[in-house]
Design a protein around this motif. Structure first.
Motif, PDB file in Angstrom:
ATOM      1  N   LEU A 236      17.061  81.457 -52.546  1.00 42.01           N
ATOM      2  CA  LEU A 236      15.822  81.155 -53.304  1.00 42.01           C
ATOM      3  C   LEU A 236      15.692  82.130 -54.575  1.00 42.01           C
ATOM      4  O   LEU A 236      15.139  81.623 -55.569  1.00 42.01           O
ATOM      5  CB  LEU A 236      14.486  81.441 -52.210  1.00 42.01           C
ATOM      6  N   ARG A 237      16.150  83.388 -54.373  1.00 45.77           N
ATOM      7  CA  ARG A 237      16.074  84.183 -55.549  1.00 45.77           C
ATOM      8  C   ARG A 237      17.135  83.682 -56.844  1.00 45.77           C
ATOM      9  O   ARG A 237      16.635  83.869 -57.645  1.00 45.77           O
ATOM     10  CB  ARG A 237      16.714  85.753 -55.009  1.00 45.77           C
ATOM     11  N   SER A 238      17.907  82.870 -56.261  1.00 41.61           N
ATOM     12  CA  SER A 238      18.921  82.292 -57.619  1.00 41.61           C
ATOM     13  C   SER A 238      18.354  81.095 -58.316  1.00 41.61           C
ATOM     14  O   SER A 238      18.706  80.787 -59.358  1.00 41.61           O
ATOM     15  CB  SER A 238      20.283  81.841 -56.689  1.00 41.61           C
ATOM     16  N   PHE A 239      16.983  80.630 -57.580  1.00 40.56           N
ATOM     17  CA  PHE A 239      16.351  79.541 -58.147  1.00 40.56           C
ATOM     18  C   PHE A 239      15.484  79.891 -59.070  1.00 40.56           C
ATOM     19  O   PHE A 239      14.976  79.271 -60.107  1.00 40.56           O
ATOM     20  CB  PHE A 239      15.479  78.648 -57.072  1.00 40.56           C
ATOM     21  N   GLY A 240      15.137  81.217 -59.204  1.00 45.19           N
ATOM     22  CA  GLY A 240      14.046  81.459 -60.097  1.00 45.19           C
ATOM     23  C   GLY A 240      12.542  81.123 -59.918  1.00 45.19           C
ATOM     24  O   GLY A 240      12.419  81.205 -58.527  1.00 45.19           O
ATOM     25  N   GLN A 241      12.001  80.503 -60.948  1.00 48.77           N
ATOM     26  CA  GLN A 241      10.617  80.218 -60.602  1.00 48.77           C
ATOM     27  C   GLN A 241      10.572  78.760 -60.097  1.00 48.77           C
ATOM     28  O   GLN A 241       9.630  77.898 -60.035  1.00 48.77           O
ATOM     29  CB  GLN A 241      10.040  80.267 -61.960  1.00 48.77           C
ATOM     30  N   GLN A 367      24.744  89.303 -58.541  1.00 52.35           N
ATOM     31  CA  GLN A 367      23.506  89.793 -59.265  1.00 52.35           C
ATOM     32  C   GLN A 367      22.481  88.836 -59.279  1.00 52.35           C
ATOM     33  O   GLN A 367      22.554  87.794 -59.739  1.00 52.35           O
ATOM     34  CB  GLN A 367      23.744  90.061 -60.625  1.00 52.35           C
ATOM     35  N   LEU A 368      21.317  89.309 -58.356  1.00 54.17           N
ATOM     36  CA  LEU A 368      20.062  88.354 -58.510  1.00 54.17           C
ATOM     37  C   LEU A 368      18.854  88.996 -58.709  1.00 54.17           C
ATOM     38  O   LEU A 368      18.710  90.231 -58.598  1.00 54.17           O
ATOM     39  CB  LEU A 368      19.806  88.041 -56.878  1.00 54.17           C
ATOM     40  N   PRO A 369      17.943  88.090 -59.385  1.00 58.12           N
ATOM     41  CA  PRO A 369      16.762  88.515 -59.888  1.00 58.12           C
ATOM     42  C   PRO A 369      15.802  88.896 -58.618  1.00 58.12           C
ATOM     43  O   PRO A 369      16.304  88.488 -57.322  1.00 58.12           O
ATOM     44  CB  PRO A 369      16.078  87.716 -60.662  1.00 58.12           C
ATOM     45  N   TRP A 370      14.666  89.716 -58.923  1.00 61.50           N
ATOM     46  CA  TRP A 370      13.626  89.770 -57.604  1.00 61.50           C
ATOM     47  C   TRP A 370      13.071  88.533 -57.397  1.00 61.50           C
ATOM     48  O   TRP A 370      13.210  87.881 -58.406  1.00 61.50           O
ATOM     49  CB  TRP A 370      12.725  90.944 -57.895  1.00 61.50           C
ATOM     50  N   PRO A 371      12.506  88.269 -56.477  1.00 59.83           N
ATOM     51  CA  PRO A 371      11.638  86.922 -56.282  1.00 59.83           C
ATOM     52  C   PRO A 371      10.966  86.951 -57.244  1.00 59.83           C
ATOM     53  O   PRO A 371      10.113  87.621 -58.032  1.00 59.83           O
ATOM     54  CB  PRO A 371      11.126  87.124 -54.798  1.00 59.83           C
ATOM     55  N   ALA A 372      10.680  85.362 -57.666  1.00 60.85           N
ATOM     56  CA  ALA A 372      10.019  85.426 -59.044  1.00 60.85           C
ATOM     57  C   ALA A 372       8.653  85.004 -58.723  1.00 60.85           C
ATOM     58  O   ALA A 372       8.128  84.405 -57.792  1.00 60.85           O
ATOM     59  CB  ALA A 372      10.644  83.891 -59.809  1.00 60.85           C
TER      60      ALA A 372
END
Length: 451
Positions: A236-241, A367-372
């Protein structure tokens, strides 16, 4: 009504072939109609567009009844009709709230069309809460689902109590045997519009599974642990928003997964049949207006939800049946949009044999962003229709008192005693501070965030 303008308003560039054929038959013949078309193909608009052309808006009476299997579809179908802006009044009737309250609203609103579950509809007819003398159209949406839920006798009772019907429309996502028996008993010389592609012995239901004509891409995701929560979080983090639905097979699993994701920082809505009616409606409202970008649900959300722009379907648990799979995937790639579906697989699990589409392995980036965070938030305003409050009043209040621009305001729903409004999330604190103690149309009210 200018059909093209209404479609543009709904974000639709052109009707699908099935919708064009249905409109042609319903507007230019007097025959009963059976529409067979996969989930996600736009059956709601297929009957609504010709229906509004056939309703006499100058008469204050119910002229069409639409039977649906559940309250969620009743509410969503009514909302689609309202968004058409045709001037045709409508109302959703369903269990879980007092029949008396609905009766009062029926008298006040005087709808032309009602969307109703079978049991509640028979209850109103029993109590003579509205006249059936002017009902000319009967539409049964998701006929196959109505049968699954045991509504056959209740639907039959409704038909037998509508003496002046001139049009009967039946819609189904599957060609169940009961349709022929129903048509021979209750329909007259029906035209069948069949967009369910036939399957061969070899291809199972490949044609139906690719809802959207191949616009949904299929992926597998490897989970090193039997408990897939960490893998789900990374996915889900890889999906962004992007807007996503996570499907599980059990209510307890939905609750556990939703709690885990919330603690991870995701904006989620939980949805299953064990929730109270208002909890389910709140969950769908937050997801549809962008206040939550992840819906964690049982298969209850796999049918009857016409929420646009759902980018991803995640099978946390494998679908329990081929039909269940079809309906899950049908939530994405709607209209002319693209979509993706993901199977999270632990060691020993495989993609079900009835999935004939090619699946690719989806490698989650290191490398993944924090939950959007979602772009929108939902606020509750403690006044509604009974207080003479309209959508325009809410927009004016939020702009003049809350300091918002019209572009900061999304979907607004005005109920009898309260309102929900979607506003830009980054301006929530500003709005709450500015409107504290302020009045809507001269009346003080509560304004708070819906968590």
């Amino acid at each position: 009504m200018d059909i093209r303008q209404k479609l543009i308003k709904l974000g639709i560039s052109e009707l699908a072939d099935m919708q064009k054929e249905a409109s042609d038959v319903l507007l230019n013949t007097k025959k009963d109609v059976i529409i067979l078309s996969p989930t996600g193909s736009g059956k709601t608009l297929a009957y609504l567009l010709p229906l509004v052309e056939s309703i006499d808006g100058t008469k204050d009476c119910i002229q069409a009844i639409v039977i649906v299997p559940g309250r969620e579809l009743a509410l969503q179908s009514a909302n689609v009709l309202k968004e058409l802006g045709s001037g045709i009044r409508c109302m959703a009737l369903y269990g879980g709230r007092p029949t008396m309250d609905e009766h009062r609203k029926l008298r006040e609103l005087r709808p032309h069309v009602v969307f109703a579950t079978p049991g509640r509809l028979n209850d109103h007819i029993d109590k003579q809460n509205f006249s059936v003398d002017d009902v000319r159209w009967l539409i049964i949406d998701e006929f196959d689902k109505c049968l699954e839920m045991g509504f056959r006798d209740e639907m039959q009772r409704v038909v037998e109590r509508l003496p002046r019907l001139s049009r009967r429309v039946l819609l189904s996502a599957t060609d169940v045997k009961e349709i022929d028996r129903w048509a021979s008993a209750f329909m007259s010389n029906a035209t069948v519009i069949n967009y369910l592609l036939q399957k061969s012995d070899d291809d199972s239901q490949e044609a139906q599974l690719m809802i959207g004509n191949g616009r949904c891409s299929m992926y597998t995701v490897d989970s090193p642990d039997k408990d897939k929560l960490e893998t789900l979080s990374k996915l889900l983090r890889s999906f962004g928003q992007q807007s996503s639905i996570v499907f599980l097979n059990y209510r307890e699993s939905v609750e556990r997964t939703d709690e885990y994701l919330r603690k991870q920082g995701f904006a989620t809505s939980a949805f299953h049949g064990g929730l109270e009616q208002k909890q389910r409606e709140d969950a769908l409202y937050k997801f549809s207006n962008g206040s939550a970008n992840i819906l964690v649900s049982t298969d209850l959300a796999s049918r009857g939800l016409d929420i646009p722009n759902i980018a991803n379907i995640v099978h946390y648990h494998l679908p329990e049946s081929e039909e269940g799979y079809i309906h899950r995937v049908g939530r994405t790639a709607r209209w002319d949009a693209q979509g993706r579906a993901f199977f999270i697989l632990h060691s020993g699990e495989e993609v079900p044999s009835y999935v004939n589409e090619t699946t690719e392995e989806y490698v989650i980036p290191d490398q993944l962003p924090w939950p959007a965070e979602p772009l929108m938030a939902t606020i509750y305003i403690g006044k509604g229709k009974k207080d003479k409050i309209s959508k325009g009043d809410i927009v004016g209040f939020l702009c003049k008192k809350g300091g918002l621009e019209s572009s900061d305001i999304g979907r607004i729903d005005v109920n009898d005693r309260y309102c929900y409004a979607a506003i830009t999330k980054k301006k929530v604190r500003q709005v709450l501070e500015k409107v504290k103690g302020e009045k809507v149309k001269g009346v003080k009210t509560i304004v708070e965030v819906v968590e």
